[in-house]
Structures are given as structure tokens and as C-alpha cells.
Design an enzyme around this catalytic site. Structure first.
Site, short mmCIF file in Angstrom:
data_model
loop_
_atom_site.label_atom_id
_atom_site.label_comp_id
_atom_site.label_asym_id
_atom_site.label_seq_id
_atom_site.Cartn_x
_atom_site.Cartn_y
_atom_site.Cartn_z
N ASP A 9 31.76 -35.96 24.01
CA ASP A 9 32.80 -35.63 23.04
C ASP A 9 32.45 -36.10 21.63
O ASP A 9 31.48 -36.83 21.43
CB ASP A 9 34.15 -36.23 23.48
CG ASP A 9 34.05 -37.70 23.87
OD1 ASP A 9 33.01 -38.33 23.62
OD2 ASP A 9 35.03 -38.22 24.43
N ASN A 40 44.72 -44.76 29.78
CA ASN A 40 45.64 -43.79 30.38
C ASN A 40 44.94 -42.84 31.36
O ASN A 40 45.49 -41.83 31.75
CB ASN A 40 46.35 -42.99 29.28
CG ASN A 40 45.37 -42.19 28.42
OD1 ASN A 40 44.17 -42.17 28.71
ND2 ASN A 40 45.86 -41.55 27.37
N HIS A 65 42.09 -41.20 30.78
CA HIS A 65 41.31 -40.08 30.22
C HIS A 65 39.81 -40.27 30.42
O HIS A 65 39.32 -41.40 30.43
CB HIS A 65 41.68 -39.78 28.76
CG HIS A 65 41.15 -40.72 27.73
ND1 HIS A 65 41.96 -41.51 26.94
CD2 HIS A 65 39.89 -40.98 27.31
CE1 HIS A 65 41.23 -42.20 26.10
NE2 HIS A 65 39.96 -41.91 26.30
N GLU A 74 42.90 -35.88 27.81
CA GLU A 74 44.10 -36.71 27.88
C GLU A 74 45.00 -36.25 29.02
O GLU A 74 44.89 -35.12 29.50
CB GLU A 74 44.87 -36.58 26.56
CG GLU A 74 44.10 -37.09 25.34
CD GLU A 74 44.14 -38.61 25.20
OE1 GLU A 74 44.24 -39.31 26.21
OE2 GLU A 74 44.04 -39.08 24.05
C1 GLP Z 1 37.12 -42.99 24.05
C2 GLP Z 1 36.05 -42.08 24.62
C3 GLP Z 1 35.96 -42.19 26.12
C4 GLP Z 1 35.93 -43.64 26.55
C5 GLP Z 1 37.19 -44.31 26.09
C6 GLP Z 1 37.31 -45.74 26.54
O1 GLP Z 1 38.39 -42.44 24.09
N1 GLP Z 1 36.27 -40.71 24.26
O2 GLP Z 1 34.79 -41.50 26.56
O3 GLP Z 1 35.79 -43.74 27.95
O4 GLP Z 1 37.20 -44.27 24.68
O5 GLP Z 1 36.66 -46.61 25.64
P1 GLP Z 1 36.30 -48.11 25.90
O6 GLP Z 1 35.09 -48.10 26.77
O7 GLP Z 1 36.01 -48.65 24.54
O8 GLP Z 1 37.48 -48.74 26.55
#
Ligand code: GLP
Length: 247
Positions: free
Chosen positions: A67, A136, A138, A143
């Protein structure tokens, strides 16, 4: 689904990196699906160490990222392209032309989504996909929703995700409100999936991912239908499974 409980973040990162290293060794021209966020940073660090020790060769590896924020280009230090360069690509012998991140600056995001799907197909599909997970549930930027999004598409970020990701920006207002992300269908087509999670804030969502109903309200729960998923967590992220399942 296989769930591997590790004692801490370092062990989680080493285990995940070990699986990616094995993938690269077994298929030097493999296609890796990569993720951003703070969780995979340790995995990338370990892969860099293996490369520096002469144990890994990225010269034929190709990558596709999950993404990107809409409106940020690769020179912006909050963009996911910048993150990947900083945390992995600049430190290994990968050909940057073989690394792909959705274009968050594309004038036509629907066309960019279609092109990204075509790109993944032209590479022969994803051999191994790395995932983090949002609080959440995702994955990528899919989402919680009324349905599972199939292909790469523009998404509206939820308040919860904007708040969680604000730590990477100077203020909440600077966090983009939309992103472009592989769909759940895109992710599910990867041959193997490795999901990493650490910390107590992920415990409930990891439980729901593994044992909850398969629902687009917990996008990661779709992974229950995939034949080859490995979830690697530290003790804190495992805590709700330990509590509710008594193991
Ligand atoms: C973002 C990314 C996700 C990732 C998420 C969690 O939203 N798009 O791919 O898994 O953050 O991030 P973190 O690993 O910092 O908790």
C-alpha cells in the site's frame, strides 16, 4: 493457520526473517510482497544482517508492497516508498527497478489499481507475502468494512488508523485520509503469507484473526481461508489467545 509464539520482538523478527531468507534461497528470483509499519522493521534489519554476512542475495528478487498513502510521492519521508528504501532496499543488493509500491500520486487511482494488479500478474504472482496488522484488524490498508475488497483500490482510512499512524507525522492533520492498497483478494492470492504482530495492543485482534468469525469487520480473519498462513507473535500479542484458549 500456524501460530508461532515468540518470547519477544527480536525472536519474532528473526523467525520471520528466517522464513523470508529460506524463500529467497529456495527461489532466488522470487516475488516478495512487503509491508510497512513499525512491526516489520526488525524483520528487515535481520534480512539486512543476513545479506551483509554474505548469506543472502537479493539481486534477482522482485518485490511488491501492499500500500501507499494517497498524495505522497517517494521523496516524502512519510511515504511507504521512502520507508522501504530506508529500511531495506538501500541496504541490500536489490535492483530498485524490481521494487514496486503503488503510486499514491497517480492522477487516476482506479487505473493505478488495475495496473498494479496487472503488474503482480505479470510477475507471476506473489510467492511470500509479509503482513503486519492494524489494531482494528486491518491488513494492508483494508479497513473494517461491509465486504472484503478484492483488488488494489483507493481506501478511506478510519479514525483509528489515522490516530495510530499519526505518530509518524508532525500532526494528525498531516496524516493522509486516503490510501491505495492491495485488496484482500490480492493478498489471498499470495502463495504463502507471514503475519507478524507484537505488543499488547494487537492481542485482541490476533485472537479475532485466528479464532473469530470470518468477517470483513476484521479484515485479517479472511486469512483463515488461506491454505498457507503463518502468524508470528510475541508473548504480548499472544496474550488473548492464551487467556481465552487456555494455551
Ligand atoms: C499501517 C499499514 C499496515 C500495518 C499497520 C500496523 O496501517 N498500512 O500494513 O500493518 O500500519 O502498523 P504497526 O506495525 O506500526 O503497528
Amino acid at each position: 493457520m500456524k501460530v508461532i509464539k515468540c518470547k519477544d520482538y527480536t525472536e519474532m523478527s528473526k523467525k520471520a526473517a528466517g522464513l523470508f531468507a529460506a524463500q529467497i534461497t529456495m527461489k532466488p528470483d522470487c516475488v516478495l510482497g512487503l509491508a510497512t509499519g513499525s512491526t516489520p522493521i526488525g524483520t528487515y534489519k535481520r534480512l539486512i544482517e543476513l545479506y551483509q554476512a554474505g548469506d543472502l542475495d537479493f539481486s534477482r528478487v522482485k518485490t511488491v508492497n501492499l500500500d501507499e498513502y494517497v498524495g505522497l510521492d517517494g521523496s516524502s519521508d512519510q511515504s511507504y516508498r521512502y520507508f522501504m528504501n530506508e529500511n531495506l532496499f538501500n541496504h541490500v543488493n536489490i535492483n530498485k527497478n524490481d521494487t514496486h509500491v503503488p503510486n499514491g500520486k497517480a492522477a487516476d487511482l482506479a487505473a493505478e489499481g488495475e495496473n498494479y494488479e496487472a503488474l503482480i500478474r505479470s510477475l507471476g504472482g506473489i510467492d511470500m507475502q509479509l503482513l503486519g496488522i492494524g489494531n482494528n484488524g486491518h491488513i494492508g490498508f483494508n479497513e473494517p468494512n461491509e465486504f472484503f475488497d478484492k483488488t488494489t483500490h483507493e481506501v478511506q482510512l478510519t479514525e483509528s488508523t489515522i490516530t495510530a499512524n499519526a505518530r509518524f507525522f508532525a500532526s494528525m492533520d498531516e496524516v493522509p485520509k486516503t490510501a491505495i492498497s492491495m485488496g484482500i483478494g490480492t493478498i489471498m492470492q499470495a502463495k504463502k503469507i507471514i503475519l507478524v504482530a507484537n505488543g499488547s495492543s494487537k492481542a485482541e485482534t490476533i485472537y479475532n484473526t485466528v479464532y473469530g468469525p470470518i468477517t470483513p469487520q476484521v479484515p485479517a480473519s479472511a486469512l483463515q481461508l488461506h491454505p498457507d498462513v503463518t502468524i508470528i507473535v510475541d508473548e504480548e500479542a499472544y496474550a488473548a489467545i492464551a487467556e481465552k484458549c487456555g494455551k
